[in-house]
Design a protein around this motif. Structure first.
Motif, PDB file in Angstrom:
ATOM      1  N   SER A  82     -32.406 -27.068  -4.794  1.00  0.00           N
ATOM      2  CA  SER A  82     -33.453 -27.018  -5.992  1.00  0.00           C
ATOM      3  C   SER A  82     -33.905 -28.087  -6.324  1.00  0.00           C
ATOM      4  CB  SER A  82     -32.464 -26.456  -7.427  1.00  0.00           C
ATOM      5  OG  SER A  82     -31.627 -27.395  -7.658  1.00  0.00           O
ATOM      6  N   TYR A 361     -30.423 -27.650 -15.673  1.00  0.00           N
ATOM      7  CA  TYR A 361     -30.440 -26.318 -15.716  1.00  0.00           C
ATOM      8  C   TYR A 361     -29.443 -25.988 -16.793  1.00  0.00           C
ATOM      9  CZ  TYR A 361     -32.452 -25.399 -11.379  1.00  0.00           C
ATOM     10  OH  TYR A 361     -33.408 -25.271 -10.264  1.00  0.00           O
ATOM     11  N   GLU A 364     -25.400 -22.385 -19.154  1.00  0.00           N
ATOM     12  CA  GLU A 364     -26.006 -20.883 -19.561  1.00  0.00           C
ATOM     13  C   GLU A 364     -27.044 -20.407 -18.435  1.00  0.00           C
ATOM     14  OE1 GLU A 364     -27.307 -19.246 -23.747  1.00  0.00           O
ATOM     15  OE2 GLU A 364     -28.997 -20.367 -22.777  1.00  0.00           O
ATOM     16  N   LYS A 365     -27.944 -21.246 -18.073  1.00  0.00           N
ATOM     17  CA  LYS A 365     -28.814 -20.871 -17.098  1.00  0.00           C
ATOM     18  C   LYS A 365     -28.057 -20.699 -15.463  1.00  0.00           C
ATOM     19  CE  LYS A 365     -33.331 -22.090 -17.558  1.00  0.00           C
ATOM     20  NZ  LYS A 365     -34.460 -22.758 -17.724  1.00  0.00           N
ATOM     21  N   ILE A 366     -27.297 -21.528 -15.231  1.00  0.00           N
ATOM     22  CA  ILE A 366     -26.673 -21.288 -14.147  1.00  0.00           C
ATOM     23  C   ILE A 366     -25.849 -20.041 -14.101  1.00  0.00           C
ATOM     24  CG2 ILE A 366     -24.842 -22.320 -12.386  1.00  0.00           C
ATOM     25  CD1 ILE A 366     -25.656 -24.875 -13.511  1.00  0.00           C
ATOM     26  N   ARG A 367     -25.206 -19.887 -15.034  1.00  0.00           N
ATOM     27  CA  ARG A 367     -24.554 -18.320 -15.262  1.00  0.00           C
ATOM     28  C   ARG A 367     -25.361 -17.255 -15.227  1.00  0.00           C
ATOM     29  NH1 ARG A 367     -20.873 -21.172 -18.926  1.00  0.00           N
ATOM     30  NH2 ARG A 367     -22.291 -20.803 -20.748  1.00  0.00           N
ATOM     31  N   ALA A 368     -26.574 -17.422 -15.439  1.00  0.00           N
ATOM     32  CA  ALA A 368     -27.515 -16.160 -15.536  1.00  0.00           C
ATOM     33  C   ALA A 368     -28.120 -16.122 -14.157  1.00  0.00           C
ATOM     34  CB  ALA A 368     -28.776 -16.653 -16.373  1.00  0.00           C
ATOM     35  N   TYR A 369     -28.322 -17.163 -13.316  1.00  0.00           N
ATOM     36  CA  TYR A 369     -28.746 -17.253 -12.094  1.00  0.00           C
ATOM     37  C   TYR A 369     -27.693 -16.537 -11.302  1.00  0.00           C
ATOM     38  CZ  TYR A 369     -29.736 -19.331  -7.588  1.00  0.00           C
ATOM     39  OH  TYR A 369     -29.851 -19.617  -6.195  1.00  0.00           O
ATOM     40  N   HIS A 372     -27.652 -12.877 -11.874  1.00  0.00           N
ATOM     41  CA  HIS A 372     -28.940 -12.141 -10.973  1.00  0.00           C
ATOM     42  C   HIS A 372     -28.432 -11.811  -9.854  1.00  0.00           C
ATOM     43  CE1 HIS A 372     -32.720 -11.620  -9.375  1.00  0.00           C
ATOM     44  NE2 HIS A 372     -32.467 -12.794  -8.541  1.00  0.00           N
TER      45      HIS A 372
END
Length: 469
Positions: A82, A361, A364-369, A372
Motif C-alpha cells: 500500500s 489507515y 477501523e479502516k483495516i478491519r473494514a478492509y 471486505h
C-alpha cells in the motif's frame, strides 16, 4: 535537485502502474532465461538516464513480471502493498540505519517494541505476548514466517537442552502434514534429526487431532526421545485449516514441548471479533505466534510479526552474549537488541512501514478492509455452490476458497487450471486435498473488488462450458 525530480517521476510511475494494472496479463508467460538475451552482458561504463532505464523496465522487465498487486491475482496468498507502507519503506531507506542494537538507533528498537504491542492489541492477543505483559514476552519483526518458525524452534531447542538436559539427537519436532515446508527447513538448519508430520483427515477439516498428537509424543517418549517443539497452524497454506490450538498446546505442554502458532496468512483476521471468537481461542497456551502483516494487512513485504511469551529462551538461543551479562543493567532497553531475536545481525527499520499503515489507515479502516475480503470470498462460495459442475473441496475459511470440477480427473483439473491462467485474465494455483488436484482462489488483493471476482468466475464458467462442448 536531481534526486527530487527523479523521486517525483518515480512516484508518478508507481501511481501510473497501479492505476493501469488491469491492462497487464496477471501471470508472466516468458520462457526461462529470456532476460539475459535482451540485456547487455556487462554494466555500462558511463551513466545512463532514468528515462533510458524506465524505458527498459517497460520493454524488458514488465514482460517477466507476475503482477501480485493485480486485482485478479488469486494465487498462493496475497502480498499486500500500500502507499502508506511504501512511504514508510522510503523513509527507512533514506535514514539508512542498520538497527542491530539499541544504541545503533534507539528509536528503531523502541518503535518496534511499541508498534508490535500496538499490533498485538489490535489482534486481541493475550497480554502475555506484550512487552509490558510482565512475563518477559514481546514482539519482533522477522522477514518471513519461515524465519519466525526457525527462531522459535531454536528457542525451543535451547530450552529443551538446558532445562531438561535432553541430548541433541533425541529431540523431536512435530507438525501436521498440512504444514508449510519451512518447518522441515528449520529442522535441517537447526540440526534436528527427528520431525514427525502428523497425519490429518478431511473429517477433522484437515486440522491436527489432539489424540493423534498425544499418541505420537507418548510413543516417542517411550522410545527414549524428547518432544520439544510443536508447529501448530491457524490457516494452513493448502486449505486455511485451523488447528485446535488450546487442545494441542495442552498436549505439547504435558510432554515439555514448545508450541509455536503459525498464523502466517490468517493471523491478521484475529482483529475481527467474529473471526477471533471462532478461530483464535486458546492462544495464551502457546509459547510463540507469528503472522505476516505483508500478506493480508496492507504492509509491503517483508514484515512478519513474531511474538514470544518469554524472550529469555529466544535470546539464549541467538545471543552471542551470556545471559548473566544482562543482570544489573539500569534499563531494559540496554539489552533489548533485536539482533538477539533473529538470525541475521543486520536489520532494516521495518517498524516504520507497519507504524505508517496503522496510523494512516487506522484500526477501523483495516478491519473494514479485511471484512471486505471475507464477504467477497463468501459471495464466491455461493456462486460455486450454485453451479453443479463444481464442488467445494474444503471448508472455506478467511479469504480462501478451494474448489474443483466435479468428477474431473487430476489431469483434467490441471489442464483446466492452466487454461484459466493462460487467459491472462486471472492467476490461481492448485493444492492437493484428499489426494485430489484442487484449485485455490485466495482473495485478498489491495485492489480486488467483487466485480473482479465475479468476472473471474464468469471466465471459469465459460471455460467449463467449452470443455463440455
Amino acid at each position: 535537485m536531481r534526486f527530487r525530480r527523479l523521486g517525483y517521476s518515480m512516484v508518478d510511475a508507481i501511481v501510473d502502474y497501479r492505476q493501469t494494472l488491469e491492462k497487464y496479463p496477471v501471470r508472466s508467460e516468458v520462457a526461462s532465461g529470456y532476460l539475459a538475451k535482451r540485456l547487455p552482458d556487462q554494466a555500462p561504463e558511463t551513466p545512463e538516464t532514468m528515462e533510458e532505464i524506465m524505458a527498459d523496465v517497460q520493454e524488458h522487465i514488465m514482460p517477466g513480471m507476475t503482477h501480485w498487486q493485480h486485482p485478479n491475482f488469486y494465487a498462493w496468498y496475497p502480498a499486500n502493498s500500500s502507499y502508506p507502507a511504501m512511504l514508510g519503506d522510503m523513509l527507512s531507506s533514506a535514514l539508512g540505519i542498520i538497527g542491530f542494537s539499541w544504541n545503533g538507533s534507539p528509536a528503531a528498537t523502541e518503535l518496534e517494541t511499541v508498534v508490535l504491542d500496538w499490533f498485538a492489541r489490535f489482534l486481541n492477543l493475550p497480554d502475555c505476548f506484550l512487552s509490558s505483559g510482565g512475563s518477559g514476552g514481546g514482539g519482533v519483526i522477522q522477514g518471513s514466517a519461515s524465519e519466525a518458525c526457525l527462531v522459535a524452534l531454536l528457542a525451543a531447542r535451547t530450552r529443551a537442552l538446558k532445562q531438561r538436559g535432553a541430548a541433541p539427537g533425541s529431540l523431536v519436532a512435530y507438525a501436521t502434514d498440512q504444514s508449510h515446508s519451512c518447518v522441515k527447513k528449520a529442522c535441517m538448519i537447526a540440526g534436528v534429526e527427528h520431525l514427525r508430520l502428523v497425519e490429518t483427515r478431511g473429517a477433522d477439516g484437515w486440522a491436527l487431532d489432539p489424540a493423534t498428537l498425544e499418541a505420537a509424543m507418548t510413543a516417542d517418549e517411550a522410545a527414549g526421545l524428547h518432544p520439544f517443539f510443536l508447529n501448530t497452524l491457524i490457516g494452513t497454506t493448502s486449505t486455511a485449516a485451523v488447528d485446535p490450538v488450546a487442545d494441542v498446546a495442552a498436549v505439547a505442554a504435558r510432554h515439555g514441548a514448545w508450541t509455536h502458532v503459525d498464523a502466517a496468512y490468517a493471523g491478521v483476521f484475529a482483529c475481527l471479533p467474529e473471526q477471533h471468537a471462532q478461530h483464535f481461542q486458546g492462544l495464551e497456551a502457546a509459547d510463540s505466534i507469528a503472522t505476516n502483516a505483508h500478506k493480508g494487512m496492507l504492509v509491503t513485504f517483508d514484515c512478519c510479526a513474531l511474538w514470544v511469551k518469554d524472550s529469555f529462551w529466544l535470546r539464549s538461543a541467538l545471543s552471542l552474549e551470556p545471559q548473566y551479562q544482562f543482570a544489573g543493567l539500569r534499563h531494559e532497553e540496554e539489552h533489548l537488541d533485536y539482533k538477539d531475536w533473529q538470525v541475521p545481525l543486520g536489520r532494516r527499520f521495518r517498524a516504520l512501514k507497519l507504524w505508517f499503515v496503522l496510523r494512516l489507515y487506522g484500526a477501523e479502516k483495516i478491519r473494514a478492509y479485511l471484512q471486505h475480503h471475507l464477504d467477497t470470498a463468501a459471495a464466491l462460495v455461493e456462486l460455486v455452490k450454485r453451479d453443479d459442475r463444481f464442488e467445494l473441496a474444503a471448508p472455506p475459511r478467511f479469504g480462501l476458497v478451494c474448489f474443483r470440477l466435479r468428477g474431473a480427473s487430476d489431469e483434467e483439473s490441471r489442464a483446466f487450471l492452466e487454461r484459466i491462467n493462460r487467459s491472462g485474465k486471472a492467476f490461481l494455483v492448485h493444492t492437493v486435498v484428499g489426494g485430489r488436484h484442487t484449485i485455490r482462489c485466495a482473495i485478498g488483493g489491495v485492489q480486488t473488488q467483487w466485480r473482479h471476482v465475479e468476472s473471474t468466475w464468469r471466465l471459469i464458467q465459460q471455460l467449463a462450458e467449452e470443455k463440455e462442448a
